[in-house]
Design a protein around this motif. Structure first.
Motif, mmCIF file in Angstrom:
data_model
loop_
_atom_site.group_PDB
_atom_site.id
_atom_site.type_symbol
_atom_site.label_atom_id
_atom_site.label_comp_id
_atom_site.label_asym_id
_atom_site.label_seq_id
_atom_site.Cartn_x
_atom_site.Cartn_y
_atom_site.Cartn_z
ATOM 1 N N MET A 1 0.864 -1.203 0.000
ATOM 2 C CA MET A 1 0.000 0.000 0.000
ATOM 3 C C MET A 1 0.886 1.233 0.000
ATOM 4 O O MET A 1 1.242 1.762 1.039
ATOM 5 N N LYS A 369 -10.357 15.213 10.387
ATOM 6 C CA LYS A 369 -10.426 14.119 11.350
ATOM 7 C C LYS A 369 -9.559 12.943 10.898
ATOM 8 O O LYS A 369 -8.870 12.311 11.704
ATOM 9 N N THR A 373 -6.396 11.357 12.719
ATOM 10 C CA THR A 373 -6.270 9.928 12.985
ATOM 11 C C THR A 373 -4.899 9.416 12.561
ATOM 12 O O THR A 373 -4.234 8.689 13.304
ATOM 13 N N ILE A 377 -2.151 7.736 15.015
ATOM 14 C CA ILE A 377 -1.599 6.378 14.929
ATOM 15 C C ILE A 377 -0.121 6.388 14.544
ATOM 16 O O ILE A 377 0.453 5.352 14.239
ATOM 17 N N PHE A 379 1.731 8.795 12.325
ATOM 18 C CA PHE A 379 2.315 9.402 11.122
ATOM 19 C C PHE A 379 3.086 10.659 11.489
ATOM 20 O O PHE A 379 2.615 11.467 12.297
ATOM 21 N N PHE B 91 -4.466 3.375 19.450
ATOM 22 C CA PHE B 91 -5.711 4.104 19.718
ATOM 23 C C PHE B 91 -6.923 3.392 19.146
ATOM 24 O O PHE B 91 -6.888 2.880 18.029
ATOM 25 N N PHE B 93 -11.001 4.329 18.619
ATOM 26 C CA PHE B 93 -11.881 5.493 18.694
ATOM 27 C C PHE B 93 -13.340 5.078 18.729
ATOM 28 O O PHE B 93 -13.720 4.023 18.207
ATOM 29 N N ASN B 97 -12.789 5.513 13.069
ATOM 30 C CA ASN B 97 -11.770 6.271 12.318
ATOM 31 C C ASN B 97 -10.936 5.426 11.373
ATOM 32 O O ASN B 97 -9.731 5.573 11.284
ATOM 33 N N GLU B 106 -5.480 -3.180 4.657
ATOM 34 C CA GLU B 106 -4.684 -1.973 4.416
ATOM 35 C C GLU B 106 -4.776 -1.006 5.587
ATOM 36 O O GLU B 106 -3.784 -0.361 5.959
ATOM 37 N N LEU B 110 -1.482 0.259 7.994
ATOM 38 C CA LEU B 110 -1.100 1.677 7.983
ATOM 39 C C LEU B 110 -0.047 2.073 9.029
ATOM 40 O O LEU B 110 0.965 2.677 8.677
ATOM 41 N N PRO B 111 -0.241 1.729 10.339
ATOM 42 C CA PRO B 111 0.762 2.166 11.319
ATOM 43 C C PRO B 111 2.124 1.492 11.122
ATOM 44 O O PRO B 111 3.138 2.029 11.542
ATOM 45 N N ARG B 158 -5.795 -2.607 14.174
ATOM 46 C CA ARG B 158 -4.877 -1.537 13.775
ATOM 47 C C ARG B 158 -4.108 -1.012 14.984
ATOM 48 O O ARG B 158 -2.900 -0.750 14.910
#
Ligand code: ATP
Ligand code: MG
Lengths: 490, 260
Positions: A1, A369, A373, A377, A379, B91, B93, B97, B106, B110-111, B158
């Protein structure tokens, strides 16, 4: 990705918006490409025009310089001026001269005499003394060369129009008119005359020009080739005698030129005018003494009509000033086009980056938002910033491709709409006249716009650059989003 | 027993609304040990989310110190702080989110991008995590094709991606029906027991809070009360009703058949 996939997916999230933005950006970029393409095309056409005008001015100048020393002498004839006798134009027949009976050619010494056509075809000089000129004995005026000071050469020529005689009733009287098919111009073909004086056309389009010593050959104008249906190498019949076509000169200078050139003695025997000529062209040694020489000739032979190059000079000068004005016009409108183009490109550049700026700002606001997020997390500011930069650049790059597509279809239309129509202006002003000098001049009027690979690369480069420029601030804003925004309710 | 993972000393947070000061936290002291399952309750506006923001380094306190593994994060600049969020904290939520244009796997990956894990490594771990939260076979579903409960599971997967020391959850059950609510709490409880992950969860729901180990009550920016939850017993593998032996995943005590 990867980040790129994410950028593309983000763009395609709002399909309608992306489509509108890409079309807007695409047009902006298309304008950016079309205008320089249009300017280049205009530049090329103006350059062609400039070259044509430039060479025409040089030619005109040369002709003027030659004409300055030229004096035409005829008997009892009205000065025809620049009236180029159209082939079908009826010229009053003043041709009732008697063929010479006792006339002998003994007085004719090659080199002493010359021929009397004016400047080569371009400005219709060939028609000088044409039409209704009375023939004169060529030996009669030998004294001009032998007794007068300041004479460089005397060139005797014979000009006879051939055609169909028609009788015409007018107010109870009968007139004879001649419908001219062609004009025979006899030139003494000696190397001294042919090599040193502008007595023959210069604009040879096929074959070769007449040379010293030629006999039994003719130099036709392009119009003559149509009448005789002949080309170089063919033989044609003129007044029942055969001649070989040795060359063809351009009729474009004077569309109606129907003058064919041959050796003077050929012309004289052909037309039963042995020993007779229609014009004596006297070349003065310098332009300073032209007026004096003309006066002396008049004193010596009051029966001669003496015309100096003065009138012709004025004509030529006004023609030249027309060319110069056209040239200035072309240059002025080109520079105007360039400055208009520059302004429009600046606007298109600004529009492109502003569109990217506003769209990306809107996107960033809308996705606060989401950005929060991403930061929550883990970034980094840099990652968020590059993500949005990339999105803006991708958007702009897609639009760049669309823009190239638009430009390849509509560049002439776009630049036609946005640029002053330089070439049209100049061509109607100068080009129409230019056409008489150089047939190529008219074709430069049509603006041919082409998208060169360089332009396409520049366009894509500009798309990337402007996309990056426009998304710089929004991306920076995105990177500054507080991570706590992730917790917001909506 | 365990040493403190999180230590808050006199933490205050005051928001500025124009010129008006809005106190959200005032001189709050708190210690959370490694491996604890904590719930925070309190009326709306009492400062629960604000506290969670401080704990997760999403925002900085106006005053006071916050030690995370003995490091004072209140003095850290942003360029280092994001690494704490990346590596130490996960986190969850209330509104999940998830990124709508990414599929479940995916989103979980991400993290991991920030840690330069290899592409295949990321995929594999994401699939494992989705399996752990009970979503194997749903990897390629985009969030809008998942139920609310499923979305929250993706969100938990996640949060676990980078194997964080703490999971912070702000009303993770707030948008779920009662069935999904208990499933999510059970998932978190099992995480806590099986992996030893420290979990701090904000909730309005007393039933949910009762499933945790340590219930904190917040009002006007202060912790006013603390209570033990049922999770304490679960951790000891004994039934709170009959003291009989139980397994971590049990819903009812195998001996007395009472609900755990
Ligand atoms: N960004 C902000 N700017 C100004 N004031 C804020 C901001 N965030 C929170 N507050 C205020 O701080 C106080 C605590 O808010 P917080 O969101 O922490 O409460 P909460 O306990 O999470 O409430 P809820 O249960 O409604 O989520 C409230 O009075 C709130 O209005
Ligand atoms: Mg809250």
């Amino acid at each position: 990705m990867g980040v790129i996939t994410r950028a593309v997916r983000n763009i395609s999230r709002r399909k309608m918006r992306a489509l509108l933005v890409i079309i807007a950006l695409g047009f902006s970029l298309a304008i950016m490409i079309s205008i320089p393409a249009g300017v280049i095309a205009n530049q090329e056409s103006a350059l062609g025009l400039t070259e044509n005008l430039g060479s025409t001015i040089t030619e005109t100048q040369a002709t003027i310089n030659q004409t300055l020393t030229q004096i035409d002498c005829t008997i009892g004839s009205s000065f025809e001026g620049f009236g180029f006798a159209a082939p079908d134009q009826s010229v009053p027949s003043g041709f009732d001269f008697t063929p010479p009976d006792g006339g002998d050619g003994s007085g004719f010494t090659p080199g002493q005499f010359g021929n009397g056509t004016g400047a080569p075809g371009q400005f219709g000089g060939g028609a000088f003394g044409g039409g209704g000129t009375t023939a004169m004995n060529e030996t009669f005026y030998n004294d001009i060369n032998s007794t007068l000071d300041g004479v460089a050469a005397v060139v005797p020529t014979l000009e006879v129009s051939e055609g169909t005689e028609e009788e015409m009733e007018m107010m109870g009287r009968t007139f004879t008119t001649l419908s001219v098919d062609y004009v025979i111009e006899g030139i003494p073909l000696t190397s001294e005359i042919v090599d040193n004086y502008p007595v023959l056309p210069t604009d040879i389009v096929d074959g070769r020009n007449l040379q010293a010593g030629d006999s039994g050959v003719v130099l036709l104008s392009e119009n003559n080739t149509l009448f005789f249906n002949a080309e170089v190498g063919d033989t044609i019949e003129i007044l029942d005698e055969t001649f070989e076509v040795i060359g063809v000169y351009s009729s474009s200078g004077v569309e109606s030129t129907t003058t064919l050139y041959m050796n003077l003695s050929d012309a004289q025997s052909l037309t039963n005018n042995t020993g007779y000529i229609t014009t004596l062209t006297v070349f003065a040694e310098s332009s300073d003494v032209v007026t004096d020489v003309a006066t002396e000739i008049n004193d010596l032979h009051p029966e001669l009509t003496v015309t100096t190059g003065q009138e012709r000079l004025e004509q030529l000068e006004s023609l030249q000033s027309t060319y110069e004005t056209a040239l200035e016009e072309a240059e002025a409108s080109l520079s105007q086009t360039q400055s208009t183009a520059f302004q429009e490109v600046v606007v298109a550049v600004a529009a492109t980056s502003l569109i990217v700026l506003f769209v990306m700002l809107y996107t960033v606001r809308e996705r606060t938002k989401e950005i929060g997020t991403l930061k929550a997390i883990g970034f980094s500011n840099w990652t968020v910033m590059s993500q949005f930069m990339l999105e803006g650049v991708m958007l702009s790059l897609i639009a760049g491709v669309v823009g190239i597509a638009i430009a390849s279809l509509a560049a002439p239309t776009l630049s036609g709409l946005l640029l002053p129509t330089v070439s049209q202006q100049v061509s109607t002003f100068g080009g129409a006249r230019m056409a008489t000098t150089n047939p190529g001049a008219t074709s430069t009027a049509t603006t041919a716009i082409s998208l060169t690979p360089e332009l396409i690369l520049i366009a894509l480069g500009a798309a990337v650059l402007l996309g990056a420029l426009g998304s710089l601030y929004p991306a920076w804003r995105a990177s500054r989003t507080r991570p706590a925004e992730a917790m917001r309710y909506e | 027993m365990s040493k403190p993972l999180l230590t808050l000393e006199k933490v205050s947070k005051t928001y500025m609304l124009g010129k008006r000061e809005v106190p959200a936290l005032s001189n709050l002291d708190l210690q959370v040990n490694k491996g604890e399952f904590v719930s925070i309750m309190g009326p709306s506006g009492s400062g629960k989310t604000t506290l969670l923001n401080m704990l997760g380094c999403l925002d900085k306190p106006t005053s006071g110190t916050l030690l995370l593994s003995d490091v004072d994060v209140t003095k850290m600049p942003e360029k280092d702080l994001y690494k704490i969020r990346l590596n130490k904290i996960g986190f969850v939520f209330q509104t999940f989110n998830l990124l709508p244009y990414l599929n479940a796997r995916e989103n979980v990956e991400l993290p991991m991008e920030g840690k330069f894990t290899s592409k295949t490594g990321r995929k594999q771990r994401a699939s494992e995590l989705l399996g752990m939260v009970g979503l194997s076979g749903r990897e390629r579903h985009r969030p809008q094709r998942l139920s609310a409960g499923e979305q929250q599971r993706v969100s938990i997967a996640r949060a676990l991606a980078n194997d964080p020391a703490i999971i912070l959850a702000d009303e993770p059950t707030g948008n779920l029906d009662s069935k999904n609510k208990y499933e999510i709490v059970k998932l978190l409880a099992n995480l806590n027991i099986n992996q030893g992950t420290t979990i701090i969860m904000v909730t309005h729901d007393g039933q949910v809070a009762a499933q945790t180990e340590r219930m904190l009550f917040l009002s006007d920016g202060k912790i006013t009360r603390e209570k033990q939850g049922r999770h304490v017993a679960k951790k000891k593998y004994t039934c709170p009703h009959c003291e009989g032996k139980i397994a971590p995943g049990d819903e009812r005590c195998p001996s007395c058949k009472k609900k755990l």
